[in-house]
Motif scaffolding. Structure first.
Motif, PDB file in Angstrom:
ATOM      1  N   LEU A 233     -13.268  -6.700  -3.459  1.00 59.65           N
ATOM      2  CA  LEU A 233     -11.951  -6.078  -3.558  1.00 59.65           C
ATOM      3  C   LEU A 233     -12.066  -4.643  -4.047  1.00 59.65           C
ATOM      4  CD1 LEU A 233      -8.840  -6.165  -3.520  1.00 59.65           C
ATOM      5  CD2 LEU A 233      -8.928  -7.067  -5.855  1.00 59.65           C
ATOM      6  N   HIS A 234     -12.982  -4.373  -4.965  1.00 61.73           N
ATOM      7  CA  HIS A 234     -13.071  -3.044  -5.568  1.00 61.73           C
ATOM      8  C   HIS A 234     -13.506  -1.978  -4.572  1.00 61.73           C
ATOM      9  CE1 HIS A 234     -12.147  -4.866  -9.388  1.00 61.73           C
ATOM     10  NE2 HIS A 234     -13.154  -5.713  -9.259  1.00 61.73           N
ATOM     11  N   PRO A 235     -14.573  -2.170  -3.785  1.00 63.62           N
ATOM     12  CA  PRO A 235     -14.870  -1.154  -2.774  1.00 63.62           C
ATOM     13  C   PRO A 235     -13.797  -1.064  -1.696  1.00 63.62           C
ATOM     14  CG  PRO A 235     -16.350  -3.032  -2.552  1.00 63.62           C
ATOM     15  CD  PRO A 235     -15.621  -3.197  -3.844  1.00 63.62           C
ATOM     16  N   SER A 236     -13.135  -2.179  -1.391  1.00 61.38           N
ATOM     17  CA  SER A 236     -12.063  -2.146  -0.397  1.00 61.38           C
ATOM     18  C   SER A 236     -10.926  -1.251  -0.877  1.00 61.38           C
ATOM     19  CB  SER A 236     -11.548  -3.560  -0.128  1.00 61.38           C
ATOM     20  OG  SER A 236     -12.553  -4.370   0.441  1.00 61.38           O
ATOM     21  N   ILE A 239     -11.842   2.554  -0.844  1.00 58.96           N
ATOM     22  CA  ILE A 239     -11.885   3.218   0.463  1.00 58.96           C
ATOM     23  C   ILE A 239     -10.546   3.155   1.190  1.00 58.96           C
ATOM     24  CG2 ILE A 239     -12.945   3.131   2.749  1.00 58.96           C
ATOM     25  CD1 ILE A 239     -15.512   2.153   1.399  1.00 58.96           C
ATOM     26  N   TRP A 240      -9.848   2.024   1.127  1.00 58.80           N
ATOM     27  CA  TRP A 240      -8.716   1.785   2.029  1.00 58.80           C
ATOM     28  C   TRP A 240      -7.349   1.689   1.349  1.00 58.80           C
ATOM     29  CZ3 TRP A 240     -12.608  -2.333   3.588  1.00 58.80           C
ATOM     30  CH2 TRP A 240     -13.492  -1.834   4.548  1.00 58.80           C
ATOM     31  N   ARG A 241      -7.246   1.968   0.072  1.00 57.95           N
ATOM     32  CA  ARG A 241      -5.983   1.706  -0.622  1.00 57.95           C
ATOM     33  C   ARG A 241      -4.830   2.536  -0.083  1.00 57.95           C
ATOM     34  NH1 ARG A 241      -8.003   4.012  -6.395  1.00 57.95           N
ATOM     35  NH2 ARG A 241      -8.128   6.232  -5.894  1.00 57.95           N
ATOM     36  N   ASN A 242      -5.113   3.698   0.499  1.00 60.20           N
ATOM     37  CA  ASN A 242      -4.039   4.528   1.043  1.00 60.20           C
ATOM     38  C   ASN A 242      -4.021   4.577   2.560  1.00 60.20           C
ATOM     39  OD1 ASN A 242      -3.052   5.249  -1.496  1.00 60.20           O
ATOM     40  ND2 ASN A 242      -4.394   7.024  -1.644  1.00 60.20           N
ATOM     41  N   VAL A 245      -2.066  -0.960   5.080  1.00 61.08           N
ATOM     42  CA  VAL A 245      -0.799  -1.432   4.517  1.00 61.08           C
ATOM     43  C   VAL A 245      -1.041  -2.176   3.221  1.00 61.08           C
ATOM     44  CG1 VAL A 245       1.178  -2.936   4.919  1.00 61.08           C
ATOM     45  CG2 VAL A 245       0.277  -1.546   6.789  1.00 61.08           C
ATOM     46  N   SER A 246      -2.115  -2.937   3.183  1.00 60.97           N
ATOM     47  CA  SER A 246      -2.448  -3.733   2.010  1.00 60.97           C
ATOM     48  C   SER A 246      -3.953  -3.933   1.992  1.00 60.97           C
ATOM     49  CB  SER A 246      -1.728  -5.091   2.054  1.00 60.97           C
ATOM     50  OG  SER A 246      -2.272  -5.993   1.121  1.00 60.97           O
ATOM     51  N   CYS A 247      -4.503  -4.158   0.818  1.00 62.98           N
ATOM     52  CA  CYS A 247      -5.925  -4.470   0.709  1.00 62.98           C
ATOM     53  C   CYS A 247      -6.163  -5.974   0.584  1.00 62.98           C
ATOM     54  CB  CYS A 247      -6.539  -3.735  -0.482  1.00 62.98           C
ATOM     55  SG  CYS A 247      -6.903  -1.995  -0.130  1.00 62.98           S
ATOM     56  N   LYS A 248      -5.188  -6.781   0.986  1.00 57.69           N
ATOM     57  CA  LYS A 248      -5.427  -8.209   1.082  1.00 57.69           C
ATOM     58  C   LYS A 248      -6.533  -8.445   2.103  1.00 57.69           C
ATOM     59  CE  LYS A 248      -2.059 -11.078   1.408  1.00 57.69           C
ATOM     60  NZ  LYS A 248      -0.819 -11.738   1.861  1.00 57.69           N
ATOM     61  N   LEU A 249      -7.319  -9.491   1.894  1.00 55.33           N
ATOM     62  CA  LEU A 249      -8.446  -9.759   2.783  1.00 55.33           C
ATOM     63  C   LEU A 249      -7.999  -9.898   4.227  1.00 55.33           C
ATOM     64  CD1 LEU A 249     -11.440 -10.333   3.189  1.00 55.33           C
ATOM     65  CD2 LEU A 249     -10.994 -12.736   2.620  1.00 55.33           C
ATOM     66  N   SER A 250      -6.844 -10.531   4.468  1.00 52.78           N
ATOM     67  CA  SER A 250      -6.375 -10.733   5.837  1.00 52.78           C
ATOM     68  C   SER A 250      -6.082  -9.399   6.531  1.00 52.78           C
ATOM     69  CB  SER A 250      -5.127 -11.617   5.839  1.00 52.78           C
ATOM     70  OG  SER A 250      -4.103 -11.052   5.038  1.00 52.78           O
ATOM     71  N   HIS A 251      -5.594  -8.388   5.772  1.00 51.90           N
ATOM     72  CA  HIS A 251      -5.337  -7.077   6.360  1.00 51.90           C
ATOM     73  C   HIS A 251      -6.638  -6.319   6.605  1.00 51.90           C
ATOM     74  CE1 HIS A 251      -1.144  -7.641   4.861  1.00 51.90           C
ATOM     75  NE2 HIS A 251      -0.878  -7.018   5.980  1.00 51.90           N
ATOM     76  N   GLU A 327      -9.936   8.504   4.753  1.00 52.26           N
ATOM     77  CA  GLU A 327     -10.979   7.479   4.719  1.00 52.26           C
ATOM     78  C   GLU A 327     -12.365   8.117   4.674  1.00 52.26           C
ATOM     79  OE1 GLU A 327     -12.241   3.479   7.226  1.00 52.26           O
ATOM     80  OE2 GLU A 327     -10.171   4.172   7.222  1.00 52.26           O
ATOM     81  N   GLN A 328     -12.534   9.258   5.322  1.00 50.44           N
ATOM     82  CA  GLN A 328     -13.809   9.966   5.227  1.00 50.44           C
ATOM     83  C   GLN A 328     -14.090  10.355   3.779  1.00 50.44           C
ATOM     84  OE1 GLN A 328     -13.366  13.292   7.834  1.00 50.44           O
ATOM     85  NE2 GLN A 328     -13.644  12.105   9.723  1.00 50.44           N
ATOM     86  N   LEU A 329     -13.087  10.922   3.124  1.00 51.74           N
ATOM     87  CA  LEU A 329     -13.281  11.367   1.746  1.00 51.74           C
ATOM     88  C   LEU A 329     -13.521  10.196   0.816  1.00 51.74           C
ATOM     89  CD1 LEU A 329     -13.272  13.510  -0.464  1.00 51.74           C
ATOM     90  CD2 LEU A 329     -10.772  13.324  -0.542  1.00 51.74           C
ATOM     91  N   ARG A 330     -12.684   9.179   0.916  1.00 50.61           N
ATOM     92  CA  ARG A 330     -12.808   8.054  -0.012  1.00 50.61           C
ATOM     93  C   ARG A 330     -14.116   7.283   0.221  1.00 50.61           C
ATOM     94  NH1 ARG A 330      -8.935   7.187  -3.361  1.00 50.61           N
ATOM     95  NH2 ARG A 330      -6.863   8.057  -3.039  1.00 50.61           N
ATOM     96  N   THR A 331     -14.535   7.165   1.462  1.00 46.71           N
ATOM     97  CA  THR A 331     -15.817   6.512   1.730  1.00 46.71           C
ATOM     98  C   THR A 331     -16.954   7.316   1.117  1.00 46.71           C
ATOM     99  OG1 THR A 331     -14.950   5.614   3.811  1.00 46.71           O
ATOM    100  CG2 THR A 331     -17.336   5.593   3.515  1.00 46.71           C
ATOM    101  N   GLY A 332     -16.878   8.648   1.260  1.00 48.98           N
ATOM    102  CA  GLY A 332     -17.907   9.489   0.661  1.00 48.98           C
ATOM    103  C   GLY A 332     -17.948   9.391  -0.852  1.00 48.98           C
TER     104      GLY A 332
END
Length: 464
Positions: A233-236, A239-242, A245-251, A327-332
């Motif tokens: 959940l933490h790396p998700s 990287i993807w919080r913004n 739509v959601s960082c639920k596993l299904s999304h 996503e590029q920035l947050r992944t970096g």
């Protein structure tokens, strides 16, 4: 705790009458039922090893089709369902066999935990970790009677995933009533310590605290297990919080792993389905909960493969570079914290060259550069943001203040620092014009004025 347990015990008689009648135990949990999603594992003849159930303990025909068996630990038992996926099984964009390709990358999670515990900002990129052993990695996901981690929340289903031979095995334990919980926990107390790594999704704050609490409440005070915990959940979120739509596993699995669920029972409905089973003894609706948990277990493996590829330098090869600037920035930023500086630098370069980043993201990268001493790029980013604010409908002055501090303390040019501070005050007045200032806004303006007064006094002293 007591109220929930009493409720389950009151319903136990009904459940036992419906499920413990005589009948053949012919359900072999081999994954041969209709798939819970578009792909389906190969059928196998393997079934969970267990002591034979007596005639009185065999499952009724109502359980046919759920592929469960009674598994005994000592005098007590619980239900066990097992599905074996061949390692060449494809779940969305990844095959399970790719775990073998990312074991070195996954070891970065352990280095990151050590770095955090020592107070370091990021993993030393020169460290080379020991690769994770695939057979010692355990995936865990619970279905519980509630949402909290208190003593009243009971895990009625425990899903485990692990590699055994040439298969990824999903085992699911179900308790039909409270008396079966100790048997399930006894089985887990023997199985869990054989693994060195635990992989979960929100397991640090939910799954593992809930399960650890059940061990204590049921008297397993000698049980000890301290694995290296990889909570995806933490790396998700990093990287993807913004961008999702959601960082639920299904999304995450749908938007980033190419996994499509069909007729899935939402996890939020699992407690109601279980309580209905306790009330009427009909196990058929539980099949949807089993399948939901099963997909979660396989998706956990697919997601750990995705992060393992990121940590193994697979971008631009096995993985495509992220397209969006955020996503590029947050992944970096995440990769750099994990010790992958070269991969992070490549993403920062793509971020800069895109020319589409909004000022908020540019300030984040500038903050990163300030922290690590990359002043040339930090100043360039602040200058770009400052120029953009001149025509912005709701201007901010953060870049101006950063440039003011930079020129006052690093280039020793208080006159230039004062110019940026005065521009910051003008932007603040433009933003707040015609509005009633709250305490926070007043404090912001006061801070700018104090900086401006101090710089003017400094210049006066220098000229005198």
């Amino acid at each position: 705790m007591s109220s929930l347990r009493e409720k389950m015990m009151r319903l136990r008689g009904t459940t036992s009458a419906a499920s413990d009648t005589s009948g053949p135990a012919d359900a072999q949990a081999t994954g041969g039922e209709e798939p819970a999603f578009k792909s389906q594992p190969n059928d196998t003849d393997a079934a969970p090893e267990q002591e034979s159930a007596t005639d009185e303990e065999r499952l009724s025909p109502a359980w046919d089709g759920l592929n469960v068996q009674i598994h005994r630990t000592g005098q007590d038992g619980f239900l066990l369902r097992e599905i074996r996926y061949p390692l060449d099984f494809r779940h969305g964009e990844h095959r399970l066999s790719e775990i073998a390709d990312v074991l070195q990358g996954l070891a970065q999670f352990e280095l990151y935990s050590e770095a955090k515990s020592s107070g370091a900002r990021k993993v030393d990129p020169d460290l080379v970790p020991m690769a994770v052993e695939p057979e010692r990695m355990l995936f865990l996901d619970l279905e519980t009677t509630g949402l909290g981690v208190g003593t009243g929340n009971v895990p009625f289903m425990v899903g485990l995933g692990f590699i055994e031979g040439n298969a990824y095995v999903v085992q699911q334990m179900l308790i039909r009533h409270p008396a079966e919980e100790r048997a399930m926990l006894r089985y887990l107390s023997e199985k869990l310590p054989t693994y060195s790594h635990l992989v979960t999704y929100n397991g640090r704050t939910f799954d593992w605290p809930v399960l650890a609490g059940r061990f204590i409440l049921n008297g397993f005070r000698d049980f000890r297990w301290e694995p290296n915990h990889i909570d995806l959940l933490h790396p998700s979120r990093s990287i993807w919080r913004n961008t999702l739509v959601s960082c639920k596993l299904s999304h995450v699995e749908e938007e980033r792993l190419g996994i499509e669920r069909e007729d899935d029972v939402p996890g939020s409905m699992a407690p109601a389905i279980y309580f209905q089973f306790l009330a009427d003894g009909n196990p058929k609706p539980l099949l949807g909960v089993f399948r939901h948990n099963e997909i979660d277990m396989v998706s956990l493996a697919a997601l750990v493969i995705r992060f393992g590829h990121l940590l193994s330098g697979a971008m631009g090869g096995r993985l495509a570079y992220p397209e969006g600037a955020e996503e590029q920035l947050r992944t970096g930023l995440w990769l750099e914290r994990m010790g992958q500086s070269a991969e992070a630098a490549a993403l920062y370069a793509r971020f800069e060259s895109s020319g589409k980043a909004d000022p908020r993201l540019m300030l984040q990268l500038a903050e990163r550069d300030k922290k690590y001493g990359n002043w040339p790029r930090a100043v360039l980013l602040w200058q770009q943001v400052a120029a953009a604010m001149a025509e912005h409908a709701l201007p901010s002055w953060e870049a101006h203040i950063e440039l003011a501090m930079y020129h006052e303390h690093r280039t020793k040019q208080p006159q230039l620092a004062l110019a940026f501070t005065e521009s910051a005050l003008e932007l603040a007045h433009a933003r707040y014009e015609g509005t009633r200032l709250d305490a926070k806004s007043k404090a912001e303006l006061d801070a700018i004025r104090k900086r401006m007064d101090r710089l003017r006094a400094k210049l006066a002293k220098l000229s005198g």
